[in-house]
Design a protein around this motif. Structure first.
Motif, PDB file in Angstrom:
ATOM      1  N   ILE A  13      -5.478  15.246 -37.979  1.00  0.00           N
ATOM      2  CA  ILE A  13      -4.614  14.834 -37.847  1.00  0.00           C
ATOM      3  C   ILE A  13      -4.672  13.257 -37.503  1.00  0.00           C
ATOM      4  O   ILE A  13      -5.770  12.864 -36.870  1.00  0.00           O
ATOM      5  N   LYS A  14      -4.260  12.438 -38.380  1.00  0.00           N
ATOM      6  CA  LYS A  14      -4.560  10.773 -38.081  1.00  0.00           C
ATOM      7  C   LYS A  14      -3.856  10.296 -37.090  1.00  0.00           C
ATOM      8  O   LYS A  14      -2.692  10.615 -36.512  1.00  0.00           O
ATOM      9  N   ILE A  15      -4.673   9.515 -36.321  1.00  0.00           N
ATOM     10  CA  ILE A  15      -4.539   8.945 -35.092  1.00  0.00           C
ATOM     11  C   ILE A  15      -3.947   7.613 -34.962  1.00  0.00           C
ATOM     12  O   ILE A  15      -3.138   7.201 -34.176  1.00  0.00           O
ATOM     13  N   ALA A  16      -4.484   6.878 -35.984  1.00  0.00           N
ATOM     14  CA  ALA A  16      -4.235   5.425 -36.152  1.00  0.00           C
ATOM     15  C   ALA A  16      -3.313   4.989 -37.446  1.00  0.00           C
ATOM     16  O   ALA A  16      -3.411   5.702 -38.285  1.00  0.00           O
ATOM     17  N   GLY A  17      -2.962   3.898 -37.078  1.00  0.00           N
ATOM     18  CA  GLY A  17      -2.072   3.381 -38.481  1.00  0.00           C
ATOM     19  C   GLY A  17      -0.871   3.955 -38.671  1.00  0.00           C
ATOM     20  O   GLY A  17      -0.439   4.592 -38.026  1.00  0.00           O
ATOM     21  N   HIS A  50     -10.784   7.523 -36.611  1.00  0.00           N
ATOM     22  CA  HIS A  50      -9.172   7.370 -36.470  1.00  0.00           C
ATOM     23  C   HIS A  50      -8.463   8.967 -36.939  1.00  0.00           C
ATOM     24  O   HIS A  50      -7.296   8.969 -37.292  1.00  0.00           O
ATOM     25  N   THR A  89      -8.658  19.358 -36.213  1.00  0.00           N
ATOM     26  CA  THR A  89      -8.330  20.469 -35.752  1.00  0.00           C
ATOM     27  C   THR A  89      -8.975  21.901 -35.710  1.00  0.00           C
ATOM     28  O   THR A  89     -10.158  21.662 -36.441  1.00  0.00           O
ATOM     29  N   GLU A 145      -8.353  13.128 -35.575  1.00  0.00           N
ATOM     30  CA  GLU A 145      -8.548  14.050 -34.777  1.00  0.00           C
ATOM     31  C   GLU A 145      -8.914  15.477 -35.380  1.00  0.00           C
ATOM     32  O   GLU A 145      -7.732  15.799 -36.027  1.00  0.00           O
ATOM     33  N   ALA A 176      -0.308   7.698 -38.841  1.00  0.00           N
ATOM     34  CA  ALA A 176      -0.563   8.379 -37.499  1.00  0.00           C
ATOM     35  C   ALA A 176       0.502   9.710 -37.385  1.00  0.00           C
ATOM     36  O   ALA A 176       1.522   9.398 -37.740  1.00  0.00           O
ATOM     37  N   ASN A 177      -0.036  10.721 -36.819  1.00  0.00           N
ATOM     38  CA  ASN A 177       0.692  11.865 -36.410  1.00  0.00           C
ATOM     39  C   ASN A 177       0.934  12.684 -37.651  1.00  0.00           C
ATOM     40  O   ASN A 177       1.904  13.199 -37.749  1.00  0.00           O
TER      41      ASN A 177
END
Lengths: 131, 87
Positions: free
Chosen positions: A8-12, A45, A49, A47, A15-16
């Motif tokens: 899962i993308k966290i930044a930018g 950047h 799973t 996460e 994200a989410n």
């Protein structure tokens, strides 16, 4: 962090959103694809799973779309707009005749109004006759 | 007698020298406090500091950040939130 790991993308701005690692690039960088754009991404950047899907290294976008649909995630590809050519700037010499042409149009317009005015006068004259 | 609004400190004062050489005080509305993260109360970046009426006239990109929770949470707080959801 291996190929096929869902993250899962966290930044930018992405994200989410879920993505898959497609390729491992330099140290600390990976290639991702999925709900996000296909792009190079810093490992910090994203996460990871628990789920891993089976894809080959450097898999096509079409393969990933199929894999995501199995997981129940439909990917919508945004089509980029067709390029429109910008109007090129004309040289000064070319512009001058264009301006003259515009003036001619302006002159014609009032003449038409005058023509319209004339039939109206005639109509008014006609009306009283039937009365 | 000076106007009441000029006596109170709700207006910001700036001292200016006029072209004729006189010194005058100009009165301005103060800037509102900067937007803050809802969780850690840190000042947010990239959001212009204006009164809400003037903020409305700005383009959207100057009012928010292009990220989920942009303009509401700071980067570190959004990261933590998304991480918690993922686990």
């Amino acid at each position: 962090m291996e190929v096929g790991r869902i993250c899962i993308k966290i930044a930018g701005r992405d994200a989410n959103k879920k993505c898959v690692i497609v390729d491992e690039l330099d140290k600390g960088f990976v290639m991702i694809d999925g709900e996000t754009r296909r792009r190079k991404c810093n490992v910090n950047h994203i996460e990871p799973t628990e789920t891993v899907i089976e894809i080959t290294k450097g898999a096509d976008h079409a393969v990933i779309v199929a894999e995501f649909s199995k997981m129940g995630i439909e990917l919508v590809d945004k089509k980029s707009k067709p390029k429109t050519e910008r109007p090129k700037r004309q040289k000064k010499a070319d512009k001058k005749p264009a301006k003259v042409a515009k003036k001619k149009v302006v002159k014609e317009a009032p003449k038409k109004e005058v023509k319209k005015a004339e039939p109206k006068v005639e109509e008014k004259v006609e009306k009283p006759q039937p009365m | 007698m000076v106007e009441g609004k000029k006596k109170s400190r709700s207006l910001k004062r700036t001292v200016r020298k006029t072209p004729s050489g006189k010194v005058k005080t100009h009165y301005k509305r103060r800037k509102p406090s900067a937007a803050k993260c809802a969780e850690c109360k840190e000042e947010l970046q990239g959001i212009s500091r204006l009164r809400s009426a003037k903020l409305r006239n700005l383009p959207k990109c100057k009012r928010t950040v292009a990220r989920p929770f942009g303009g509401n949470l700071c980067t570190s707080c959004t990261r933590n939130l998304i991480k918690q959801k993922a686990r």
